[in-house]
Design a protein around this motif. Structure first.
Motif, short mmCIF file in Angstrom:
data_model
loop_
_atom_site.label_atom_id
_atom_site.label_comp_id
_atom_site.label_asym_id
_atom_site.label_seq_id
_atom_site.Cartn_x
_atom_site.Cartn_y
_atom_site.Cartn_z
N GLU A 1 24.30 -8.20 -6.97
CA GLU A 1 23.49 -7.02 -7.24
C GLU A 1 22.54 -7.28 -8.39
OE1 GLU A 1 27.28 -4.02 -6.40
OE2 GLU A 1 25.71 -3.47 -7.85
N CYS B 1 20.67 -5.72 -3.57
CA CYS B 1 21.90 -6.47 -3.31
C CYS B 1 21.59 -7.50 -2.23
CB CYS B 1 22.99 -5.52 -2.85
SG CYS B 1 24.55 -6.31 -2.41
N TRP C 1 25.47 1.79 -0.37
CA TRP C 1 25.72 1.89 -1.80
C TRP C 1 26.73 2.99 -2.07
CZ3 TRP C 1 23.64 -1.52 -5.22
CH2 TRP C 1 22.58 -2.30 -4.76
N TYR D 1 27.27 1.51 -9.83
CA TYR D 1 26.85 1.48 -8.43
C TYR D 1 27.27 0.15 -7.80
CZ TYR D 1 24.15 5.74 -8.98
OH TYR D 1 23.78 7.04 -9.18
N CYS E 1 27.20 -2.16 -4.16
CA CYS E 1 26.74 -2.31 -2.79
C CYS E 1 27.94 -2.67 -1.91
CB CYS E 1 25.63 -3.35 -2.67
SG CYS E 1 26.11 -5.05 -2.90
#
Length: 121
Positions: free
Chosen positions: A6, A22, A36, A93, A95
């Motif tokens: 990422e 990503c 995500w 966050y 992915c």
């Protein structure tokens, strides 16, 4: 072996924008969905946005109209453009890619390392 890397994230003021990316690499046979998720302190991980292999998208209600997911199948990448950010978007966050590897049968979830997004008010 499959690797997800990422990039993006950081600190931004409210109403600002950030872009997350990503990239998947390694022993990939085929990719299904790319998406995500995010996890805020003390909360469960939640879906933010996902795109299927045929381009169908699904967004969390809280981000509709502000976030846009995109993918580049040739490069095995997925991106999340985040606009009009709010303090409540603050989270790590991740992915997520559902794919089939060349090394073993079946489809599995692979996760990025996570990137921090902090939105100040």
């Amino acid at each position: 072996q499959v690797q997800l890397v990422e990039s993006g994230g950081g600190l931004v003021q409210a109403e600002g924008s950030l872009r997350l990316s990503c990239a998947a690499s390694g022993s990939i046979f085929s990719i299904n969905s790319m998406g995500w998720y995010r996890q805020a302190p003390g909360k469960q991980r939640e879906l933010v946005a996902v795109m299927t292999s045929v381009g169908r998208t699904n967004y969390a209600d809280s981000v509709k109209g502000r976030f846009t997911i995109s993918r580049d199948n040739a490069k095995n990448t997925v991106a999340l453009q985040m606009n009009s950010l709010k303090p409540e978007d603050t989270a790590v966050y991740y992915c997520n890619i559902k794919l089939r590897s060349t090394n073993m049968p079946g489809e599995y979830d692979y996760w990025g390392q996570g990137t921090q997004v902090t939105v100040s008010s």
